[in-house]
Design a protein around this motif. Sequence first.
Motif, PDB file in Angstrom:
ATOM      1  N   ASN A  90     -54.834 -26.820  28.363  1.00 53.66           N
ATOM      2  CA  ASN A  90     -53.034 -26.909  27.804  1.00 53.66           C
ATOM      3  C   ASN A  90     -52.726 -25.504  27.383  1.00 53.66           C
ATOM      4  O   ASN A  90     -51.921 -25.180  26.548  1.00 53.66           O
ATOM      5  CB  ASN A  90     -53.814 -27.926  26.542  1.00 53.66           C
ATOM      6  N   PHE A  91     -53.552 -24.618  27.601  1.00 53.81           N
ATOM      7  CA  PHE A  91     -52.832 -23.426  27.136  1.00 53.81           C
ATOM      8  C   PHE A  91     -52.081 -22.707  28.044  1.00 53.81           C
ATOM      9  O   PHE A  91     -52.291 -22.847  28.971  1.00 53.81           O
ATOM     10  CB  PHE A  91     -53.748 -22.554  26.609  1.00 53.81           C
ATOM     11  N   LYS A  92     -50.969 -22.714  27.265  1.00 51.75           N
ATOM     12  CA  LYS A  92     -49.632 -21.938  28.259  1.00 51.75           C
ATOM     13  C   LYS A  92     -49.574 -20.317  27.779  1.00 51.75           C
ATOM     14  O   LYS A  92     -49.154 -20.022  26.496  1.00 51.75           O
ATOM     15  CB  LYS A  92     -48.292 -23.406  27.350  1.00 51.75           C
ATOM     16  N   THR A  93     -49.165 -19.960  28.731  1.00 53.46           N
ATOM     17  CA  THR A  93     -48.838 -18.578  29.195  1.00 53.46           C
ATOM     18  C   THR A  93     -47.598 -18.666  30.082  1.00 53.46           C
ATOM     19  O   THR A  93     -46.985 -19.526  30.395  1.00 53.46           O
ATOM     20  CB  THR A  93     -50.044 -17.952  30.049  1.00 53.46           C
ATOM     21  N   HIS A  94     -47.058 -17.312  29.745  1.00 53.99           N
ATOM     22  CA  HIS A  94     -45.560 -16.911  30.469  1.00 53.99           C
ATOM     23  C   HIS A  94     -46.243 -15.057  31.286  1.00 53.99           C
ATOM     24  O   HIS A  94     -46.578 -14.688  29.877  1.00 53.99           O
ATOM     25  CB  HIS A  94     -44.280 -16.794  29.287  1.00 53.99           C
ATOM     26  N   THR A  95     -45.248 -15.023  32.069  1.00 50.29           N
ATOM     27  CA  THR A  95     -45.264 -13.596  32.682  1.00 50.29           C
ATOM     28  C   THR A  95     -44.651 -12.460  31.798  1.00 50.29           C
ATOM     29  O   THR A  95     -45.453 -11.428  31.401  1.00 50.29           O
ATOM     30  CB  THR A  95     -45.238 -13.480  33.762  1.00 50.29           C
ATOM     31  N   GLU A  96     -43.986 -13.014  30.508  1.00 47.77           N
ATOM     32  CA  GLU A  96     -43.127 -11.984  29.945  1.00 47.77           C
ATOM     33  C   GLU A  96     -44.172 -11.578  28.824  1.00 47.77           C
ATOM     34  O   GLU A  96     -43.843 -11.304  27.947  1.00 47.77           O
ATOM     35  CB  GLU A  96     -41.928 -12.503  29.194  1.00 47.77           C
ATOM     36  N   GLY A  97     -45.167 -13.251  28.470  1.00 46.54           N
ATOM     37  CA  GLY A  97     -46.134 -12.127  26.917  1.00 46.54           C
ATOM     38  C   GLY A  97     -47.244 -11.508  27.708  1.00 46.54           C
ATOM     39  O   GLY A  97     -47.174 -11.329  28.303  1.00 46.54           O
ATOM     40  N   LYS A  98     -47.418 -11.030  26.454  1.00 46.73           N
ATOM     41  CA  LYS A  98     -48.606  -9.856  26.237  1.00 46.73           C
ATOM     42  C   LYS A  98     -50.035 -10.471  26.279  1.00 46.73           C
ATOM     43  O   LYS A  98     -49.656 -10.949  24.636  1.00 46.73           O
ATOM     44  CB  LYS A  98     -48.742  -8.308  26.404  1.00 46.73           C
ATOM     45  N   TYR A  99     -51.876 -10.936  26.783  1.00 46.79           N
ATOM     46  CA  TYR A  99     -52.388 -12.149  25.914  1.00 46.79           C
ATOM     47  C   TYR A  99     -53.284 -10.821  25.257  1.00 46.79           C
ATOM     48  O   TYR A  99     -53.671  -9.733  27.012  1.00 46.79           O
ATOM     49  CB  TYR A  99     -52.150 -13.044  26.417  1.00 46.79           C
ATOM     50  N   ALA A 100     -54.003 -10.650  24.704  1.00 47.20           N
ATOM     51  CA  ALA A 100     -55.567 -10.284  24.194  1.00 47.20           C
ATOM     52  C   ALA A 100     -56.226 -10.558  24.040  1.00 47.20           C
ATOM     53  O   ALA A 100     -56.135 -11.515  23.283  1.00 47.20           O
ATOM     54  CB  ALA A 100     -55.257  -9.509  23.040  1.00 47.20           C
ATOM     55  N   PHE A 101     -57.077 -11.029  25.566  1.00 50.02           N
ATOM     56  CA  PHE A 101     -57.812 -12.440  25.390  1.00 50.02           C
ATOM     57  C   PHE A 101     -59.604 -11.899  24.646  1.00 50.02           C
ATOM     58  O   PHE A 101     -60.036 -10.609  24.919  1.00 50.02           O
ATOM     59  CB  PHE A 101     -58.087 -12.812  26.948  1.00 50.02           C
ATOM     60  N   VAL A 102     -60.269 -12.110  23.637  1.00 51.73           N
ATOM     61  CA  VAL A 102     -61.337 -11.356  23.093  1.00 51.73           C
ATOM     62  C   VAL A 102     -62.851 -12.675  22.805  1.00 51.73           C
ATOM     63  O   VAL A 102     -62.853 -13.723  23.434  1.00 51.73           O
ATOM     64  CB  VAL A 102     -61.163 -11.737  21.574  1.00 51.73           C
ATOM     65  N   PHE A 103     -63.454 -12.330  23.786  1.00 51.59           N
ATOM     66  CA  PHE A 103     -64.619 -12.735  24.108  1.00 51.59           C
ATOM     67  C   PHE A 103     -65.874 -12.177  23.131  1.00 51.59           C
ATOM     68  O   PHE A 103     -66.294 -11.686  23.137  1.00 51.59           O
ATOM     69  CB  PHE A 103     -65.462 -12.385  25.770  1.00 51.59           C
ATOM     70  N   GLY A 104     -66.509 -13.556  22.712  1.00 48.55           N
ATOM     71  CA  GLY A 104     -67.663 -12.940  21.359  1.00 48.55           C
ATOM     72  C   GLY A 104     -69.197 -12.800  22.229  1.00 48.55           C
ATOM     73  O   GLY A 104     -69.588 -12.832  23.341  1.00 48.55           O
ATOM     74  N   ASN A 105     -69.994 -12.121  20.773  1.00 47.91           N
ATOM     75  CA  ASN A 105     -71.049 -12.353  21.684  1.00 47.91           C
ATOM     76  C   ASN A 105     -72.071 -13.286  22.209  1.00 47.91           C
ATOM     77  O   ASN A 105     -71.884 -14.594  22.004  1.00 47.91           O
ATOM     78  CB  ASN A 105     -72.115 -11.505  19.994  1.00 47.91           C
TER      79      ASN A 105
END
Length: 188
Positions: free
Chosen positions: A119-134
């Motif tokens: 259900n997560f929406k993304t768009h090519t004009e946006g910039k995303y930083a995906f955080v992955f944890g310990n």
Amino acid sequence: MPSTEIKKTSMEELGRISPKQFKKSDKAPICLVLDNIRSLQNVGSIFRTADAFRVTKIYLCGITGQPPNREIEKTALGATESVDFEYFNTTLEAVKVLKEDNYKIISIEQTNNSTSLENFKTHTEGKYAFVFGNEVFGVEDVIVQESDEVVEIPQFGTKHSLNVSISAGIVIWDYYSKNNLNLFSSPL
């Protein structure tokens, strides 16, 4: 049985770009933030996946190991030479820099109000930083609170988590599949 013989694609036929070409090439408008990842093999695997999908940059934070490192290279297989990276003492420092650069901070974590990945929406004009944890503690609580959105990968088995490098691959592929893989003029 297929009517034609199936053969593996040779290295030459794959037409991969060189690390030098990679550095100059267009990148996906995504970066990865590694929040205190303790396994050097996980770090190396994430570098390799980031190379495969032309991720803009990897932010290594806290106790996360940094290249050059022989243990990282075992799984990175040279991807530390192509993918840009930067180290920060804390993940919060990296997140603040990314926010100033208009990245949406997306923590990959299980919370009471997380968005399921499908259900997560993304768009090519946006910039995303995906955080992955310990691997044990997940994404730091302060980072979850600083996030623009928290996304959870649905799971259906008996375990409550996935390996962090596997999670990174799933999230990056999800981003690409939702954006029709049409991010580059040249093939991946």
